[in-house]
Write a protein that holds these residues in place. Structure first.
Motif, PDB file in Angstrom:
ATOM      1  N   HIS A 137     -38.925 -10.047   8.665  1.00 36.46           N
ATOM      2  CA  HIS A 137     -39.527 -10.509   9.910  1.00 36.46           C
ATOM      3  C   HIS A 137     -39.151  -9.477  10.966  1.00 36.46           C
ATOM      4  O   HIS A 137     -37.965  -9.186  11.157  1.00 36.46           O
ATOM      5  CB  HIS A 137     -38.975 -11.878  10.326  1.00 36.46           C
ATOM      6  CG  HIS A 137     -39.297 -12.957   9.350  1.00 36.46           C
ATOM      7  ND1 HIS A 137     -40.464 -13.679   9.411  1.00 36.46           N
ATOM      8  CD2 HIS A 137     -38.606 -13.434   8.291  1.00 36.46           C
ATOM      9  CE1 HIS A 137     -40.473 -14.569   8.434  1.00 36.46           C
ATOM     10  NE2 HIS A 137     -39.362 -14.436   7.745  1.00 36.46           N
TER      11      HIS A 137
ATOM     12  N   ILE B 108     -35.156  -9.045  10.663  1.00 34.47           N
ATOM     13  CA  ILE B 108     -34.414 -10.103   9.979  1.00 34.47           C
ATOM     14  C   ILE B 108     -34.880 -10.146   8.539  1.00 34.47           C
ATOM     15  O   ILE B 108     -36.078 -10.261   8.259  1.00 34.47           O
ATOM     16  CB  ILE B 108     -34.639 -11.463  10.661  1.00 34.47           C
ATOM     17  CG1 ILE B 108     -34.102 -11.411  12.084  1.00 34.47           C
ATOM     18  CG2 ILE B 108     -33.993 -12.581   9.859  1.00 34.47           C
ATOM     19  CD1 ILE B 108     -34.368 -12.651  12.886  1.00 34.47           C
ATOM     20  N   GLU B 109     -33.937 -10.042   7.613  1.00 28.65           N
ATOM     21  CA  GLU B 109     -34.243 -10.196   6.193  1.00 28.65           C
ATOM     22  C   GLU B 109     -34.229 -11.678   5.868  1.00 28.65           C
ATOM     23  O   GLU B 109     -33.392 -12.429   6.358  1.00 28.65           O
ATOM     24  CB  GLU B 109     -33.215  -9.450   5.348  1.00 28.65           C
ATOM     25  CG  GLU B 109     -33.236  -7.957   5.571  1.00 28.65           C
ATOM     26  CD  GLU B 109     -32.180  -7.224   4.765  1.00 28.65           C
ATOM     27  OE1 GLU B 109     -31.508  -7.850   3.910  1.00 28.65           O
ATOM     28  OE2 GLU B 109     -32.019  -6.021   4.997  1.00 28.65           O
ATOM     29  N   ASP B 110     -35.185 -12.103   5.032  1.00 29.60           N
ATOM     30  CA  ASP B 110     -35.307 -13.525   4.721  1.00 29.60           C
ATOM     31  C   ASP B 110     -35.833 -13.672   3.301  1.00 29.60           C
ATOM     32  O   ASP B 110     -36.008 -12.680   2.586  1.00 29.60           O
ATOM     33  CB  ASP B 110     -36.256 -14.172   5.742  1.00 29.60           C
ATOM     34  CG  ASP B 110     -36.097 -15.682   5.838  1.00 29.60           C
ATOM     35  OD1 ASP B 110     -35.258 -16.262   5.120  1.00 29.60           O
ATOM     36  OD2 ASP B 110     -36.832 -16.292   6.626  1.00 29.60           O
ATOM     37  N   GLN B 111     -36.112 -14.907   2.918  1.00 37.85           N
ATOM     38  CA  GLN B 111     -36.614 -15.206   1.576  1.00 37.85           C
ATOM     39  C   GLN B 111     -37.933 -15.979   1.567  1.00 37.85           C
ATOM     40  O   GLN B 111     -38.455 -16.267   0.509  1.00 37.85           O
ATOM     41  CB  GLN B 111     -35.569 -16.025   0.802  1.00 37.85           C
ATOM     42  CG  GLN B 111     -34.281 -15.281   0.543  1.00 37.85           C
ATOM     43  CD  GLN B 111     -34.468 -14.155  -0.454  1.00 37.85           C
ATOM     44  OE1 GLN B 111     -35.106 -14.335  -1.489  1.00 37.85           O
ATOM     45  NE2 GLN B 111     -33.927 -13.009  -0.156  1.00 37.85           N
TER      46      GLN B 111
END
Length: 69
Positions: free
Chosen positions: A20, A33-36
């Motif tokens: 994101h 932002i790293e996310d899943q």
């Protein structure tokens, strides 16, 4: 500002690496932002613009589903 969603594994199902990017309105700052997960679960909101799908512009802007459904 802008929210850019980057699916790092577009052919995978839920729960895989995504990014994101939050870009300020002046384009001077970017937060990553790293996310899943994707930021939506019941279809795309009207405010979303699909720029690329599998590295290419979508064939149908009204149906940007990456699986053609």
């Amino acid at each position: 500002g802008y929210h850019v969603f980057v699916d790092l594994m577009p052919q995978a199902n839920w729960g895989h690496p995504v990014l994101h990017l939050f870009i300020d309105v002046d384009l001077n700052k970017v937060a990553t932002i790293e996310d899943q997960f994707t930021p939506w679960f019941n279809g795309l909101p009207d405010s979303v613009i699909v720029l690329l799908r599998y590295g290419r512009p979508p064939q149908d802007e009204n149906n940007p589903d990456p699986f053609g459904k």
